[in-house]
Structures are given as structure tokens and as C-alpha cells.
Design an enzyme around this catalytic site. Structure first.
Site, mmCIF file in Angstrom:
data_model
loop_
_atom_site.group_PDB
_atom_site.id
_atom_site.type_symbol
_atom_site.label_atom_id
_atom_site.label_comp_id
_atom_site.label_asym_id
_atom_site.label_seq_id
_atom_site.Cartn_x
_atom_site.Cartn_y
_atom_site.Cartn_z
ATOM 1 N N GLY A 268 0.802 -1.220 0.000
ATOM 2 C CA GLY A 268 0.000 0.000 0.000
ATOM 3 C C GLY A 268 0.830 1.262 0.000
ATOM 4 O O GLY A 268 2.065 1.236 0.026
ATOM 5 N N GLU A 291 6.861 -9.855 3.276
ATOM 6 C CA GLU A 291 6.114 -10.844 2.500
ATOM 7 C C GLU A 291 6.024 -10.466 1.031
ATOM 8 O O GLU A 291 5.951 -11.308 0.175
ATOM 9 C CB GLU A 291 4.721 -11.077 3.095
ATOM 10 C CG GLU A 291 3.899 -9.820 3.270
ATOM 11 C CD GLU A 291 2.619 -10.045 4.073
ATOM 12 O OE1 GLU A 291 2.446 -11.133 4.639
ATOM 13 O OE2 GLU A 291 1.797 -9.126 4.130
#
Lengths: 505, 505
Positions: A268, A291
Site C-alpha cells: 500500500g 512478505e
């Protein structure tokens, strides 16, 4: 396509296994559990899911679909609309699938990303019938070299009865050698995972697969969907500044070196803004143990501030994608992709001392965080890896803008409508207004700091009034229970929490 | 006492450091942070805290007190009443301290038991001024052999500026050799903890201490407080039966062998009943990887069903205590005591595949668990080790009786008033009525199973009505927010939730 595939496929007589997507999809029957590659829109199976949706038009059937994380290409939406999904885990971000989940039509099992393959390995989720895994190459032994994500593919390949390979001839050949595949043994008797730094390599550059299980090879040449990057705005920029200022103060206090600790950042615009902001600071020799790697990771690698990045997937915007995929050689020694079980492993987060930066939907005055539900009832995406990282990190940081919907909703509330991260797991909260350092604080102390530093000034008096009234009733975590969810009741009724401002509870 | 101490103290000129408890307590000043030994009433510092309370009668002062976990001998209550405690972490079970916490007088920082020493090591909780640690022996180099618990003592000794040793000459000499002390290195650069089974030994049998830091040695001879064991009753017996039946079915399904997986059991009568019940079953060669060993552990060791037990403390009833402490040689090769950072390590729980059995105060129809707060506001004891074990376990099990206060309160509610264990972390719920297996289920499926299997029949219709009304509104996790906490509001108002039965929401 076959000529391109031949250059990267060492498996003897692989042409005998070539099938169309429709033929391969016919191996998947009603009631089956299917594990597909794909993590944050990267490296997903692309053709077989579409073939499933086509078949469902004339032959209704349903499956349990497991993946690494979210899929691109509207795949989840297409499958949901086709009625193919009875059950979905462990994560999704699709608008249409989300609607079906919230209507109660698809059973969504929202799970920690590191944990599903562990449950699968120990037969706690039933049998896995078929794995569908995207590959950039196939070894002579049938080993799969995955594309832009590893996700749960290694576990799926090990657990499934049959494996369908989507052989993507358009995937960059330079991906070969980027992966480090290691799958923890079944318990009991498991040895420690021998990773001691983000750049430790412990496995093979391909997913070992029993060649007898390879039931079909489907050729494809479609690119991954590009990342949806919301550009930084003033609020995300401020959040990044607060956080970078905090890192600087931690270094000044002697609690970290200028290399900080390995960084994890959720996907994001805030994460991108924070990583971007690190370029301007005094930091050096940074590492990531995350991740997913986004544009900002490669920007930091190019800049030299970031030394190494470990993750389970690479998800880039169109603009950055061209730059990275055409120059992957440049990053070969500085990036590794691991199974999500390792990238998100709670023991790794603790061992390496990860700085975990994740996004909250809302948090309450005591530091409990809601990452998943709107008004406590409607699922957005899922918990993803935030819980894997946050609980065991060196610093557990949650960020959000202080309001949503143009100020109609406060992201700081008296009582979160759903808890994904308990007060015990949250160290630092940040909004554009400021940063609350909750380490070593009791709930009553946390409330003052959170209201003063993080809440929008418009909502501060109402939050303070709630807290004062609650304290008058006593308790370790004071609440006025009959008013605790009034903010969300107002949001459901009016689409706004502003009523609480005008009439403080 | 000095003669007894001389037999177990190898430190040169140790007599020079002998002080009375009052003299040693004088080293502790207003505003200091003090780390004391003690975990579930075992191995705590006994004299210095009392001396602190005495001094506070004529000289008000306050400290931050850190321990392993709970203390015996009403120590926490005595210190709270004396006004000595400004701040307390990470756990407590004392009635008077709890009252002070709930009045907002003592700042209680309720923390995961594995995590506090990690925060301390990285200077996230300020400096530790003094450690007070009970010892059964002192080595020539100043090493402390702890008594019936290790807790955080090894980290306290490493971090503190000064160390006060409470040398307990009444502690059983056979404790020497029972401990395995290993403290993870400061990050970055930490290597994997080399434990691969409950019986792996990796450290020293004593806590290394710089002898120059030993500021005082205080001689004591008081025993640990005995465990408060609530005898098994019909409800706890039924819970144990459901759980043992479930273990048998897991073995029958091939998911575990008759050795199960390493067991962790929280303190209390249900845990004792479950462990006791394992004797009657077909199980063999069991192991424990737990935080505290109770009577039932030694009963199982004696019976031969249990092969090995690892924990951070031993807490026994008076009756069992005499038996165990006088025959400790018998258990020497089958028990190990570790720092709580290792006994409760999240990476160990994942690696070993622990079966975690912990007690809930209440859980909701979606599987969120409250372990700590009455009506969301008033602290009972704290989260303790339940979160350390539950999230990363092979099976995360929470148990409770289906009602409290003679049926006036339902332990199954629409919406828990405080969340300590999120839905993602909970596999199995058990009450005397039955067992809900939540693995792989979505929230709407969980609700039906939890209501039908676990709730008291009196409350089932009201819970089902709530759920049905909520489903009519939609959502992944359906709720009627304006009614969600009505059960707790009724409990606060009436001391009972029965109003909800008569008039379902």
C-alpha cells in the site's frame, strides 16, 4: 510458445503432458480442494481458473480454493461470479468475491498467511486434491521454478495428489535462481530453520515435485496484473515522516543502529511512502524480511540504502515492472523469494527482530487493532501476514489515516468493532497527526497518548469524554459498555460518526 | 542457616556479601525498576519484597516491579497495600493487587510471558536497576542455581545493574542440575535456538552472573506457597472427557500418534483433570512443553504415560509437594526448567507443534476468546502464556465451563467484551456440554457449531436468535452491533445475563 517453453523445460517427454487449460481444468471436480499459486497478484495461475469459470457456465460445480494470498486479473471475482467458490482461504482482495463473502455465499477462512500450509501438512484442512502452479522453468526431475511469487506453492506441490503446471513462457528467465525453497518437515522431529539473517539461503532454487504427479502442463504467456498503487498524499507523507523521525530517535537512543532491523511493510501507499522516505534519512545497509516487495523496495535497492530484501512475492506497478523485470540480473544477489511459511514465520520475526509496519482499518483508545472488518461485520481483505509479523516483531507498528470517508469516520474509536491484533501485540500507532509509543504503558496511559497523538482533533473531545466517563466507573481497561459500539452504530445508520462529536457520549 | 548455605555456595568470600533483607532492600530506591524471580508462585524472592513493604510504612516510595509471572505468599497484595507498586508486569493473580489495578492505582502492563525479557534486552522498557533472585546454590563464578522456577531470572541477572540473591537454604538440593539456562543473544545476529524436542538441553545448569554485580546475599528458608488446586468437579471432568475423546479421534484419523504432540496446559483444575484423564487412555510416551508443571504432571510421570516434561516452573499442592521435593532424584532425567522466554517461545510452539490447552473467561459465537477481563473492563490475572502458545500451536484449545455464577452468566456470548485470542488463533473450544472443532470453518459455520456444542442449553435459543437476526443483516461476521454487548451490560446491571434468555435480542 512451445519453442520458448522448450528452452526452459528439462523434463523428459514434457510435450506428452501438454494440455489446453480446458482439458487441465477438467481434472478438477465438484467438491475438490485446489491449491493455486499466487500471492499479492504475483505469480498466480492464470488460465486454469478462467477455464473453471467457463465450465461452470454450463456445468455447476464448487471447489475449495486455497492460494498464497490475493490473485490478480480479477480471478477471484470471476470465480465468485461463476459460483465456483464454496470456500476460499487464506486471503483475498477482490471486490466481487468480498461481496459474495459478505452475503454468506462463499465461506471465507481468514487465516494467518504463515499458518495454512502447516495445517494442510498435518491434515487439519482435509486433503488437497490438485495444485495449479505457475512456472518459469521445469527441471529434469520435474522441479518447478516458480515465477514472481512462491506463496504456498511448495507445500501445495508436496501435498496435492496431482499437479497442473501453468508454464508461463512470458515470465522473465532471470527469475531462475531467485527463489530459495525450503519446506519445514512434518512434526514431530522438526529441526530449527537455519535462517539467521534475511540473506541466508537454505534450500533449492526450484520446488521439488514428484514428476509422476504432474498431470498436465498448460502453456501461457500472460503478465501478472500490475500493482494498484495509490499515490502518496499529504496524509501518507506525514505518516511516513512521523515514522522516520521515530526510527531516528530509536537510533539516537542506542536501541538500533543506522541499519535498523529487518523491515516488513504491508502493501500500500503508506508502506511505499515510508520506504521511499528512508532514502532521505541517515540510514544505511538496510534489509527487508517481508512478505511482498513493491516498487519502493527496488527504488531503495537502486539507491543503495537497502542491502538485501527477502519476501515471498514481487508486485510492481507497470512503470516499475518494466524496469525491474528487464534488469533482474542487477538484483539477483540482493533479493530472495521464499515460501510464505518462511517469509512470514513467527519464529523468524522473533529471531531476526523484524520491524513490522502494517495498515489498520481502525484502532481503539487502548491499542487494539481492527485490520479486516468494516463496522465489525463486513470483511475487507483479511488479516494476511500482519499477525504473523506483528506479534513477534522487534517493533509492531500500525498505521492509518486518522479519518476515513472525508472525515465522516474516525479511525480511532472507543472500542474496535473487530479485533485482529490485541493490545498486547501493538507497540506503535501512527496517523498523520502523530505517533503513539505504547511500549511499557498500561491501558489508561495508552488511551491518553492515543487520543492526543493519533486521533483527528475533531474527534478528540468525544474520545476524551468517553474515556473520562469510563474511568469514573473503574477498571483496568475502562469502558462504558452500553456506549462502546455507539460510534459504529452511528456509522452504520448515518454513514458517519459525526453525531458522536456533536453529542459526546 | 549459614552452615547450610556454606554447603551450596562456592563463591569466594560470599560471607562478606551477607545482608539482612532490610539492608538489601535499602539498595532499592524510589523510581527504580526491579526484576524479581517468581513464576506461578514458584521460586519467588520472599524476604526482600516484605522488607520493601515494611520500609514503605515510614518512607513512601514506588517501584516498577517485573517478575516471571505470579508470586505466592500474598507478596503482590502486600506490596500493593503498602503502595510500593507504581507499575507491575507481566502478570499477577493477587486479589488485592488486582483491586488496585482496577482502581487505576497500579499501572499493570499485561504482556505475553515470552516477550517482556526480549523488550528489556532491547532497552524498550527502560533500564533494569536491580534483580532479586532466589537461589538454591551459588557457583564459584557467582552463577545462580535458581529454585523451583526460572522465569525471567536469567534475563534479569544479565540486564540489571545489581543483583540481590535470596539464598534459600530450605530449597531442595536436588534442584541442582534440573535447570537448563540459555538466553537468546541480542539482535541482530541471533542464531536459531537449537531445541528440537522437549528434552533437548542447550545451556548451563545455572544462571551466569558477573560476581561484581552481586550486591547482597540474603539468607532465607521459607518454602514456596502451595498451589491452590480447585478439585475436579463434574463439569471439569466432562471437559476433560470431551478433550480426551477428541485426542483419540485425532489419533484414529492418523493426524497424531499415540504420543500426541508436546502438551502445554495452563494452570488450574481443568488442566489437571485433562492430564489426569490421559492416564486412562491409550496414550503413551507423552511429552510436555509447557510453562508450569502441576501435580498432574508428576502423577503422569509416575504412571509412566508421560516421558518428559519441559517448563519454566514447578508449582505443587502441599500434598504432592512433599512427595516430589523429597524424591526429586526420581525425576531428574525427565524434567527440565527453562527460562520462560524459551518455554513460551512462539517459534518453539510452532517447531514442536505444541497442543495448547488454556482457560477462557468467555468466548463468542465466532471463536474470539477473552482470557483476562470481566465485562471488558476489570482485569482478572492477565494473558500470561496463553497467547505465546495458542497462536503457533499444532492445536489451539480453549476450555471453560459454559456458565459462571451458578448459571447467571453465559461463557458463550455474542461478542466478547475483550479479545485476547482472535478468531484466527482458536482451533478448538470445549465446555462441559461439548467440543467445537473450528478448523477450516468460516465465521458463520463457527457460530452454529459453537452455539450447538458449547453453549449452555438455557442460553442457546437467545444466542441462536442473535445470530439469525445478525445474518439477516449480512456480513462475513454478522452482528447486531447495538445488541452485541447487551449481555455484558445486563451482567453489569443485574449480575446476570438471564434477562437475555427471557427476551432474546
Amino acid at each position: 510458445m512451445i519453442e520458448l517453453a522448450a528452452q526452459r523445460c528439462q523434463l523428459p517427454r514434457w510435450r506428452d503432458r501438454l494440455q489446453s487449460a480446458d482439458e487441465a481444468a477438467a481434472l478438477i471436480h465438484d467438491g475438490m480442494t485446489v491449491g493455486m499459486s499466487g500471492f499479492t497478484r504475483a505469480g498466480e495461475a492464470k488460465q486454469v481458473p478462467l477455464a473453471l469459470a467457463r465450465r461452470a457456465e454450463h456445468e455447476p460445480f464448487q471447489i475449495t480454493l486455497m492460494t498464497g494470498a490475493s490473485l490478480g486479473h480479477d480471478t477471484d471475482g470471476i470465480l465468485a461470479d461463476a459460483g465456483v467458490l464454496a470456500r476460499r482461504m487464506p486471503f483475498q482482495v477482490d471486490r466481487r468475491l468480498r461481496a459474495a463473502i459478505n452475503r454468506g455465499e462463499v465461506m471465507f477462512v481468514d487465516s494467518h498467511l504463515s499458518e495454512m500450509s502447516e495445517q494442510l501438512r498435518h491434515d487439519q484442512l482435509g486433503a488437497l486434491d490438485i495444485a495449479v502452479i505457475e512456472a518459469v522453468a521445469i527441471t529434469a526431475d520435474g522441479g518447478i521454478v516458480p515465477t514472481a511469487s512462491v506463496g504456498n506453492s511448495a507445500s501445495f506441490a508436496a501435498q496435492a495428489d496431482k499437479v497442473i503446471i501453468e508454464f508461463n513462457v512470458a515470465a522473465p528467465e532471470a527469475l531462475i535462481g531467485l527463489h530459495d525453497i525450503y519446506v519445514p518437515a512434518k512434526r514431530p522431529g522438526r529441526q530449527p530453520i537455519p535462517i539467521s539473517a534475511p540473506d541466508t539461503r537454505i534450500g533449492t532454487p526450484y520446488i521439488p515435485v514428484d514428476p509422476d504427479k504432474i498431470a498436465a502442463i498448460v502453456l501461457t504467456q500472460e503478465q501478472d496484473s500490475p500493482a494498484d498503487i495509490t499515490p502518496a498524499n499529504e496524509a501518507t507523507q506525514r505518516i511516513a515522516e512521523h515514522l522516520i523521525g521515530f526510527f531516528e530517535s530509536e537510533v539516537a537512543a542506542g536501541r538500533m543502529s543506522l541499519s535498523l532491523m529487518p523491515l516488513q511493510a504491508g502493501i500500500g501507499s503508506v508502506a511505499n511512502a515510508v520506504l521511499h522516505g528512508l532514502m532521505a534519512g541517515p540510514f544505511e545497509d538496510l534489509t527487508m524480511y517481508s512478505e511482498v516487495l513493491q516498487d519502493s523496495t527496488f527504488e531503495l535497492l537502486d539507491h543503495g540504502t537497502l542491502r538485501f530484501a527477502s519476501a515471498s512475492a514481487i508486485t510492481l506497478s507497470d512503470a516499475y515492472g518494466a524496469k525491474v523485470w528487464n534488469n533482474l540480473e542487477r538484483y539477483r544477489d540482493r533479493v530472495v523469494l521464499r515460501p510464505q511459511e518462511l517469509s512470514n514465520h513467527p519464529g523468524m520475526s522473533r529471531r531476526l527482530g523484524v520491524i513490522a509496519i502494517n495498515t489498520a482499518i481502525e484502532f481503539d483508545i487502548y491499542g487494539n487493532v481492527n485490520s479486516t472488518h468494516i463496522n465489525g461485520t463486513h470483511m475487507m481483505n483479511g488479516i494476511g501476514g500482519s499477525g504473523d509479523f506483528a506479534r513477534n516483531s522487534h517493533l509492531s507498528i500500525f498505521v492509518t489515516t486518522s479519518t476515513a470517508r472525508g472525515g465522516a469516520l474516525s479511525s480511532v474509536v472507543p472500542f474496535v468493532s473487530h479485533v485482529d491484533h490485541v493490545e498486547h501485540d501493538v507497540d506503535i500507532l501512527v496517523t498523520e497527526h502523530g505517533l503513539a509509543d505504547l511500549r511499557g504503558l498500561a491501558p489508561r496511559e495508552r488511551a491518553r497518548v492515543i487520543i492526543d497523538r493519533c486521533a483527528d482533533p475533531v474527534y478528540r473531545p468525544a474520545l476524551a469524554a468517553y474515556f473520562d466517563n469510563a474511568c469514573a466507573r473503574g477498571g483496568h481497561t475502562p469502558h462504558c459498555l452500553e456506549q462502546a459500539l455507539a460510534w459504529h452504530v452511528a456509522a452504520q445508520r448515518d454513514g458517519s460518526m459525526r453525531a458522536l462529536v456533536d453529542q459526546p457520549t
